[in-house]
Write a protein that holds these residues in place. Sequence first.
Motif, PDB file in Angstrom:
ATOM      1  N   ALA A 271      23.248  86.187  86.504  1.00  0.00           N
ATOM      2  CA  ALA A 271      22.517  86.821  86.962  1.00  0.00           C
ATOM      3  C   ALA A 271      20.935  88.280  85.681  1.00  0.00           C
ATOM      4  N   GLU A 272      22.519  88.942  85.013  1.00  0.00           N
ATOM      5  CA  GLU A 272      21.613  89.836  84.238  1.00  0.00           C
ATOM      6  C   GLU A 272      21.278  88.985  82.677  1.00  0.00           C
ATOM      7  N   TRP A 273      22.230  88.241  82.797  1.00  0.00           N
ATOM      8  CA  TRP A 273      21.700  87.348  81.093  1.00  0.00           C
ATOM      9  C   TRP A 273      19.744  86.676  81.103  1.00  0.00           C
ATOM     10  N   GLY A 274      20.554  85.841  82.300  1.00  0.00           N
ATOM     11  CA  GLY A 274      19.563  84.036  82.340  1.00  0.00           C
ATOM     12  C   GLY A 274      18.359  84.391  82.270  1.00  0.00           C
ATOM     13  N   GLY A 275      18.231  84.122  81.637  1.00  0.00           N
ATOM     14  CA  GLY A 275      16.551  83.983  80.841  1.00  0.00           C
ATOM     15  C   GLY A 275      16.300  85.345  79.830  1.00  0.00           C
ATOM     16  N   ALA A 276      17.225  85.325  79.293  1.00  0.00           N
ATOM     17  CA  ALA A 276      16.744  86.723  78.087  1.00  0.00           C
ATOM     18  C   ALA A 276      16.404  86.051  77.251  1.00  0.00           C
ATOM     19  N   VAL A 277      15.802  86.273  76.333  1.00  0.00           N
ATOM     20  CA  VAL A 277      15.692  86.156  74.475  1.00  0.00           C
ATOM     21  C   VAL A 277      16.392  86.951  73.248  1.00  0.00           C
ATOM     22  N   ILE A 278      17.075  86.656  72.877  1.00  0.00           N
ATOM     23  CA  ILE A 278      18.465  86.939  71.970  1.00  0.00           C
ATOM     24  C   ILE A 278      17.985  86.626  70.434  1.00  0.00           C
ATOM     25  N   LEU A 279      18.577  87.719  69.694  1.00  0.00           N
ATOM     26  CA  LEU A 279      18.640  87.454  67.745  1.00  0.00           C
ATOM     27  C   LEU A 279      20.137  87.530  67.798  1.00  0.00           C
ATOM     28  N   LEU A 280      20.509  87.274  67.271  1.00  0.00           N
ATOM     29  CA  LEU A 280      22.101  87.074  66.536  1.00  0.00           C
ATOM     30  C   LEU A 280      21.344  86.940  65.208  1.00  0.00           C
ATOM     31  N   ARG A 281      22.634  86.950  64.298  1.00  0.00           N
ATOM     32  CA  ARG A 281      22.785  86.443  62.438  1.00  0.00           C
ATOM     33  C   ARG A 281      23.560  85.408  62.080  1.00  0.00           C
ATOM     34  N   PRO A 282      23.627  84.238  62.182  1.00  0.00           N
ATOM     35  CA  PRO A 282      25.196  84.027  62.281  1.00  0.00           C
ATOM     36  C   PRO A 282      25.480  83.657  60.526  1.00  0.00           C
ATOM     37  N   GLY A 283      25.079  84.029  59.825  1.00  0.00           N
ATOM     38  CA  GLY A 283      25.550  84.005  58.920  1.00  0.00           C
ATOM     39  C   GLY A 283      25.258  82.767  57.766  1.00  0.00           C
ATOM     40  N   VAL A 284      24.527  82.220  57.877  1.00  0.00           N
ATOM     41  CA  VAL A 284      24.017  80.957  57.632  1.00  0.00           C
ATOM     42  C   VAL A 284      22.397  81.309  57.206  1.00  0.00           C
ATOM     43  N   GLN A 285      21.574  80.130  56.361  1.00  0.00           N
ATOM     44  CA  GLN A 285      20.169  81.111  56.034  1.00  0.00           C
ATOM     45  C   GLN A 285      19.505  79.332  56.409  1.00  0.00           C
ATOM     46  N   GLY A 286      18.345  79.499  57.695  1.00  0.00           N
ATOM     47  CA  GLY A 286      17.535  78.671  58.136  1.00  0.00           C
ATOM     48  C   GLY A 286      16.979  77.831  57.253  1.00  0.00           C
ATOM     49  N   LEU A 287      15.531  77.415  57.315  1.00  0.00           N
ATOM     50  CA  LEU A 287      14.674  76.409  56.651  1.00  0.00           C
ATOM     51  C   LEU A 287      13.360  77.302  57.421  1.00  0.00           C
ATOM     52  N   ALA A 288      12.302  77.244  56.594  1.00  0.00           N
ATOM     53  CA  ALA A 288      10.812  77.593  57.187  1.00  0.00           C
ATOM     54  C   ALA A 288      10.583  76.079  57.699  1.00  0.00           C
ATOM     55  N   ASP A 289      10.165  76.621  58.795  1.00  0.00           N
ATOM     56  CA  ASP A 289       8.931  75.091  59.383  1.00  0.00           C
ATOM     57  C   ASP A 289       8.052  75.583  59.057  1.00  0.00           C
ATOM     58  N   ALA A 290       7.315  73.440  58.590  1.00  0.00           N
ATOM     59  CA  ALA A 290       5.980  73.862  57.945  1.00  0.00           C
ATOM     60  C   ALA A 290       4.895  74.322  59.144  1.00  0.00           C
TER      61      ALA A 290
END
Length: 294
Positions: A271-290
């Motif tokens: 109930a507290e977290w369902g539907g939330a949107v979160i940010l985290l930094r997992p220690g790896v880099q992503g790729l820029a989507d075109a």
Amino acid sequence: MANPSIERIDGVRCTTGESPAWDALARAWHWVDIPAKRIWRLDAAGKTRAWDTPEMPACVAPRARGGLIAGMETGMYDVDLFDNGSVAVTLLGKPEALGEGMRFNDGRTDRQGRFWSGTMFMDMAAAKDVGRLYRYDANGLSAPVVDGLLTQNGLSWSPDGRTMYLSDSHPKSRLVWAFDYDVASGVPSNRRVFANLAGHVGRPDGAVVDADGCYWTCANDAGCLLRFTPSGKLDRRIDVPFAKPSMCTFGGDDLKTLIVTSIVSGKPEDAEWGGAVILLRPGVQGLADAPCAF
């Protein structure tokens, strides 16, 4: 490796949060709440804003010219969001096979800026394998490229763009496939099983590939993210505070922040977290989507 710290985006709770996308030009995230008929934005200053749409948006991606492209209930649309709160949508294409009770679902651009999205029958309990995958490019909306899907999900591409990933998150499937991908024509081939979540946990919902070529999938119903190496080996799990993570993508100026949307499960412990949107930094880099180029 320990779980990274998690930042919750204040003031946001989605019934079915989906399709986060990083717009590098605008330095902003967008995502959708499907049944609420709403598109959300989080800008670089940390300010959130929402726009209501005339029908359910299922997935969005930024366009090179500005604005968004979206897979919605009745087709693929060009979407412009205005400062006064209004929304303009223009139909780009409607599949002939998009029957009653269906809509688009997961979507993402390939490395060349083509927009891909698939359809699904909304009543998942019916388990109808009528979902199809479509491509939008300079020629408009394609004929079905993949068919026989229950709940299309998990689109992403390898760093060189030559491998396409696609999943079916329905409880009766729980598969992730890899395809050889012709970057010139946008045609996938040689479909094979990449990961079977029946041997792990959860259902493979939305996904993203990082700069190392590893595939991150939201393990819906299992409350975690799973990362698979390019060979299909599970090498990392990150637990998240909600039961139903739905899609993730990398963004931020350094492409090292992972945003994760979620779905309300209806369970008391969620109930507290369902539907939330979160940010985290997992220690790896992503790729820029075109951005969508068409």
